[in-house]
Design an enzyme around this catalytic site. Sequence first.
Site, PDB file in Angstrom:
ATOM      1  N   GLU A  60     -73.477 -36.686-100.258  1.00  0.00           N
ATOM      2  CA  GLU A  60     -73.260 -37.679 -99.202  1.00  0.00           C
ATOM      3  C   GLU A  60     -74.162 -38.904 -99.425  1.00  0.00           C
ATOM      4  O   GLU A  60     -73.727 -40.043 -99.247  1.00  0.00           O
ATOM      5  CB  GLU A  60     -73.502 -37.025 -97.832  1.00  0.00           C
ATOM      6  CG  GLU A  60     -73.402 -37.923 -96.620  1.00  0.00           C
ATOM      7  CD  GLU A  60     -72.061 -38.620 -96.450  1.00  0.00           C
ATOM      8  OE1 GLU A  60     -71.095 -38.309 -97.158  1.00  0.00           O
ATOM      9  OE2 GLU A  60     -72.004 -39.534 -95.610  1.00  0.00           O
TER      10      GLU A  60
ATOM     11  N   GLU B 232     -70.598 -46.575-101.801  1.00  0.00           N
ATOM     12  CA  GLU B 232     -69.673 -47.263-100.902  1.00  0.00           C
ATOM     13  C   GLU B 232     -70.129 -48.674-100.564  1.00  0.00           C
ATOM     14  O   GLU B 232     -69.329 -49.601-100.528  1.00  0.00           O
ATOM     15  CB  GLU B 232     -69.544 -46.486 -99.574  1.00  0.00           C
ATOM     16  CG  GLU B 232     -68.657 -45.287 -99.642  1.00  0.00           C
ATOM     17  CD  GLU B 232     -68.607 -44.549 -98.298  1.00  0.00           C
ATOM     18  OE1 GLU B 232     -67.518 -44.196 -97.864  1.00  0.00           O
ATOM     19  OE2 GLU B 232     -69.674 -44.314 -97.690  1.00  0.00           O
TER      20      GLU B 232
ATOM     21  N   TRP C  42     -55.254 -53.866 -95.542  1.00  0.00           N
ATOM     22  CA  TRP C  42     -55.841 -53.132 -96.657  1.00  0.00           C
ATOM     23  C   TRP C  42     -54.678 -52.951 -97.612  1.00  0.00           C
ATOM     24  O   TRP C  42     -53.725 -52.216 -97.319  1.00  0.00           O
ATOM     25  CB  TRP C  42     -56.385 -51.792 -96.169  1.00  0.00           C
ATOM     26  CG  TRP C  42     -57.150 -51.032 -97.195  1.00  0.00           C
ATOM     27  CD1 TRP C  42     -58.485 -51.146 -97.468  1.00  0.00           C
ATOM     28  CD2 TRP C  42     -56.646 -50.027 -98.090  1.00  0.00           C
ATOM     29  NE1 TRP C  42     -58.830 -50.278 -98.478  1.00  0.00           N
ATOM     30  CE2 TRP C  42     -57.730 -49.575 -98.877  1.00  0.00           C
ATOM     31  CE3 TRP C  42     -55.392 -49.464 -98.323  1.00  0.00           C
ATOM     32  CZ2 TRP C  42     -57.596 -48.605 -99.868  1.00  0.00           C
ATOM     33  CZ3 TRP C  42     -55.262 -48.486 -99.299  1.00  0.00           C
ATOM     34  CH2 TRP C  42     -56.355 -48.070-100.050  1.00  0.00           C
TER      35      TRP C  42
ATOM     36  N   LYS D 228     -61.771 -47.788 -93.286  1.00  0.00           N
ATOM     37  CA  LYS D 228     -62.338 -46.676 -92.524  1.00  0.00           C
ATOM     38  C   LYS D 228     -61.319 -45.571 -92.280  1.00  0.00           C
ATOM     39  O   LYS D 228     -61.650 -44.398 -92.274  1.00  0.00           O
ATOM     40  CB  LYS D 228     -62.867 -47.200 -91.187  1.00  0.00           C
ATOM     41  CG  LYS D 228     -63.532 -46.122 -90.398  1.00  0.00           C
ATOM     42  CD  LYS D 228     -64.868 -46.555 -89.886  1.00  0.00           C
ATOM     43  CE  LYS D 228     -65.686 -45.392 -89.427  1.00  0.00           C
ATOM     44  NZ  LYS D 228     -66.415 -44.741 -90.512  1.00  0.00           N
TER      45      LYS D 228
ATOM     46  N   ARG E 232     -60.580 -51.473 -90.505  1.00  0.00           N
ATOM     47  CA  ARG E 232     -59.409 -50.811 -91.085  1.00  0.00           C
ATOM     48  C   ARG E 232     -58.905 -51.487 -92.352  1.00  0.00           C
ATOM     49  O   ARG E 232     -58.000 -50.984 -93.018  1.00  0.00           O
ATOM     50  CB  ARG E 232     -58.273 -50.773 -90.054  1.00  0.00           C
ATOM     51  CG  ARG E 232     -58.630 -50.049 -88.787  1.00  0.00           C
ATOM     52  CD  ARG E 232     -57.481 -50.078 -87.825  1.00  0.00           C
ATOM     53  NE  ARG E 232     -56.367 -49.301 -88.310  1.00  0.00           N
ATOM     54  CZ  ARG E 232     -56.217 -48.005 -88.113  1.00  0.00           C
ATOM     55  NH1 ARG E 232     -57.122 -47.338 -87.420  1.00  0.00           N
ATOM     56  NH2 ARG E 232     -55.178 -47.357 -88.589  1.00  0.00           N
TER      57      ARG E 232
ATOM     58  N   CYS F  82     -55.288 -51.089 -92.615  1.00  0.00           N
ATOM     59  CA  CYS F  82     -54.561 -52.129 -91.900  1.00  0.00           C
ATOM     60  C   CYS F  82     -54.747 -51.948 -90.389  1.00  0.00           C
ATOM     61  O   CYS F  82     -54.634 -50.834 -89.878  1.00  0.00           O
ATOM     62  CB  CYS F  82     -53.068 -52.158 -92.178  1.00  0.00           C
ATOM     63  SG  CYS F  82     -52.658 -52.506 -93.883  1.00  0.00           S
TER      64      CYS F  82
ATOM     65  N   HIS G  60     -77.279 -29.556-117.266  1.00  0.00           N
ATOM     66  CA  HIS G  60     -76.009 -29.356-117.966  1.00  0.00           C
ATOM     67  C   HIS G  60     -75.251 -30.667-118.120  1.00  0.00           C
ATOM     68  O   HIS G  60     -74.030 -30.688-118.132  1.00  0.00           O
ATOM     69  CB  HIS G  60     -75.157 -28.325-117.225  1.00  0.00           C
ATOM     70  CG  HIS G  60     -75.808 -26.987-117.136  1.00  0.00           C
ATOM     71  ND1 HIS G  60     -75.987 -26.179-118.232  1.00  0.00           N
ATOM     72  CD2 HIS G  60     -76.375 -26.331-116.097  1.00  0.00           C
ATOM     73  CE1 HIS G  60     -76.604 -25.069-117.869  1.00  0.00           C
ATOM     74  NE2 HIS G  60     -76.861 -25.145-116.572  1.00  0.00           N
TER      75      HIS G  60
ATOM     76  N   ASN H 207     -48.559 -51.270 -90.619  1.00  0.00           N
ATOM     77  CA  ASN H 207     -49.623 -50.438 -91.174  1.00  0.00           C
ATOM     78  C   ASN H 207     -48.956 -49.181 -91.696  1.00  0.00           C
ATOM     79  O   ASN H 207     -48.317 -48.457 -90.938  1.00  0.00           O
ATOM     80  CB  ASN H 207     -50.632 -50.087 -90.068  1.00  0.00           C
ATOM     81  CG  ASN H 207     -51.588 -48.982 -90.480  1.00  0.00           C
ATOM     82  OD1 ASN H 207     -51.894 -48.844 -91.651  1.00  0.00           O
ATOM     83  ND2 ASN H 207     -52.047 -48.208 -89.520  1.00  0.00           N
ATOM     84  N   GLY H 208     -49.071 -48.933 -93.007  1.00  0.00           N
ATOM     85  CA  GLY H 208     -48.449 -47.740 -93.576  1.00  0.00           C
ATOM     86  C   GLY H 208     -47.798 -48.052 -94.907  1.00  0.00           C
ATOM     87  O   GLY H 208     -48.116 -49.057 -95.541  1.00  0.00           O
TER      88      GLY H 208
ATOM     89  N   LYS I 218     -72.791 -42.700 -99.969  1.00  0.00           N
ATOM     90  CA  LYS I 218     -73.190 -43.840 -99.126  1.00  0.00           C
ATOM     91  C   LYS I 218     -73.605 -45.025 -99.994  1.00  0.00           C
ATOM     92  O   LYS I 218     -73.220 -46.158 -99.760  1.00  0.00           O
ATOM     93  CB  LYS I 218     -74.368 -43.493 -98.193  1.00  0.00           C
ATOM     94  CG  LYS I 218     -74.112 -42.557 -97.035  1.00  0.00           C
ATOM     95  CD  LYS I 218     -73.284 -43.141 -95.939  1.00  0.00           C
ATOM     96  CE  LYS I 218     -71.835 -43.040 -96.224  1.00  0.00           C
ATOM     97  NZ  LYS I 218     -71.030 -41.981 -95.804  1.00  0.00           N
TER      98      LYS I 218
HETATM   99  C1  G6P Z   1     -62.410 -43.091 -95.750  1.00  0.00           C
HETATM  100  C2  G6P Z   1     -63.677 -43.567 -95.078  1.00  0.00           C
HETATM  101  C3  G6P Z   1     -64.746 -42.483 -95.183  1.00  0.00           C
HETATM  102  C4  G6P Z   1     -64.238 -41.182 -94.579  1.00  0.00           C
HETATM  103  C5  G6P Z   1     -62.918 -40.754 -95.215  1.00  0.00           C
HETATM  104  C6  G6P Z   1     -62.283 -39.626 -94.436  1.00  0.00           C
HETATM  105  O1  G6P Z   1     -62.614 -42.973 -97.119  1.00  0.00           O
HETATM  106  O2  G6P Z   1     -64.126 -44.762 -95.675  1.00  0.00           O
HETATM  107  O3  G6P Z   1     -65.894 -42.900 -94.482  1.00  0.00           O
HETATM  108  O4  G6P Z   1     -65.192 -40.184 -94.773  1.00  0.00           O
HETATM  109  O5  G6P Z   1     -61.983 -41.838 -95.204  1.00  0.00           O
HETATM  110  O6  G6P Z   1     -61.971 -40.111 -93.160  1.00  0.00           O
HETATM  111  P1  G6P Z   1     -61.808 -39.221 -91.859  1.00  0.00           P
HETATM  112  O7  G6P Z   1     -61.498 -40.205 -90.766  1.00  0.00           O
HETATM  113  O8  G6P Z   1     -60.675 -38.291 -92.124  1.00  0.00           O
HETATM  114  O9  G6P Z   1     -63.082 -38.500 -91.647  1.00  0.00           O
END
Ligand code: G6P
Length: 614
Positions: free
Chosen positions: A487, A494, A75, A609, A27, A2, A510, A101-102, A491
């Site tokens: 990672e 996501e 969000w 994010k 956000r 948010c 395994h 937001n929260g 990606k």
């Molecule tokens: C969310 C974002 C990710 C990020 C994660 C941790 O899931 O979409 O990209 O890695 O939060 O966020 P931070 O700001 O704590 O690195």
Amino acid sequence: MCGIVGYIGKKQAYPILIKGLKRLEYRGYDSAGVALLTDDNELKIYKTKGKVADLEAYSADKDISGTVGIAHTRWATHGEPNSTNAHPHISASGNLAIIHNGIIENYAVLKKQLCEYGVEFKSNTDTEVLVQLIDHIRVTHNVDLLTSVRLALRSVIGAYAIAILDKTDPNQIIAARKSSPLVVGIGDDEFFIGSDASPIIEYTNKVIYLDDGDIAVIRRDQEVKIVDFDNEENFRDIKEVELNLAQIEKDGFPHFMLKEIFEQPSCLKDCMRGRVNAETNKILLSAVIDHRDALINPRRIIIVACGTSWHAGLIGKQLIESFCKIPVEVEYASEFRYSNPVINNQDIVIAISQSGETADTLAAVELAKSKGAFIYGICNAIGSSIPRTTDTGSYIHVGPEIGVASTKAFTGQVTVLTMLALTLAEARGTIKHHEYTKIVKELMAIPDKMEELLKVNDKIKEISKVFTYAHNFLYLGRGYNYPVALEGALKLKEISYIHAEGYPAAEMKHGPIALIDEEMPVVVIATKNALYEKVVNNIQEIKARNARVLAIVSKDDEVVSKMADAYVELPETVECLEPMLATIPLQLIAYHVAVCKGKDVDRPRNLAKSVTVE
Ligand code: G6P
């Protein structure tokens, strides 16, 4: 998680609010809405499911006049993402509008009480409970808005950044925060509110970062007044933000993600600037200089983080253990915070977070702190909550990351972890001088090598077309490159919504090997390091099952490049720095596959994010 934005001043609020929402869209983008006090002193609320562009279309033919307003991009947590549950929410009297937001954790109890008083609710959100509560207190106790906000917040359990608009007082916005970020911008005869400084910096670089428990009274032509729940005044410094507009615009790239991938060479230079000395080949981290005694001899180190930052933590563990000989554990912050961990004042907890606001990581930090651990933060967002809570730390200094899929923050985090591991190792005497010097020199060379590697973009764009059809991907790597495989898979998941799993290459047999067939591409990081031969064997096992292999190989590799269906060569570097290079092609694959599939790369569905709720 948010985004909230507000404006009060002499200009028309709507264009400022919409532009601000667009900057905060990373956000959340389930719905968007705006509340304005129009020139006729009407409280107008426009809100719709979808993105900020949908809100603009929806309000195109409406009265969008007014010099005060608040706006929100959501969000969804409580209540499905439809226009009824979109913010702003309005109170029963029709006088108050709120954005939030929260999460209000005790909303059900509060709602029940309010229903007993006859308050009727329109939405399923926790936020509407808050605005109804504030209005109910104001009406029943006949108090002013500030008092009713103070009283209401006293009975609220949860996390919030809120802004409230009052139809009966067009000269005021009240804002408050607890555990969710909120910034007030101070312009000439005007004020701004933002979840971060990005919607504000176009107009002013003077900001106040609100602290937990702050309630800000923002009135036209007056100084911002900040009080606590007991109405005691809190004095907060006005800070100058160093952000500039170019940093938060796409700069000719089609997406922020691609811009941020390409920015990595310069970001890593910024990250090392003033810390790595090219003449002496020495690393100086101010945090280690200032807190040498606390940092040099811990019983162990625990790294807490979420998502991509957790993957960086896994690389950090290998760096610290091999150079510093200190045992390291890497924990998901969300698990750590509820695991009743055994920690004490001989432990160091390293919290890694791009945003510095992730609720679970913040809670993990607070828990570790309460048990006496020394806390080191590795964050990107300057002035965010985690760096303000930790004992010390190092910013990664890669500039604002807007694309929801984290890219440059990951390589920035790994850079800081490398500098930290080398610095502690040198101080502890656990690294040989020539090894230290060699890695420092290689570290300084990484940005140029990345620059060279990025030329592979066109090739990866072509390769990605072939892989777009797949429904499942496997990513394999070993040692330092195992977290890179995780990672890479994250990606792809996501932003392209293709199922992908990262695995340590040898573990493939395994379980995951059962899934492998010609339909499932396998991305293998097979650089020439100590485990190279073993990974070659894994590739043979994959090829025997007819899967397509995309290999990330060392320069001039002649074995894997012949076995693979496609390959990308990495510039040479030392093994511990390979993750910073190997991750680049994987970021690009995810990007191009998502683009080929027509996905919204910068705003992937259901993600946000900055995850400021549990
Ligand atoms: C969310 C974002 C990710 C990020 C994660 C941790 O899931 O979409 O990209 O890695 O939060 O966020 P931070 O700001 O704590 O690195």
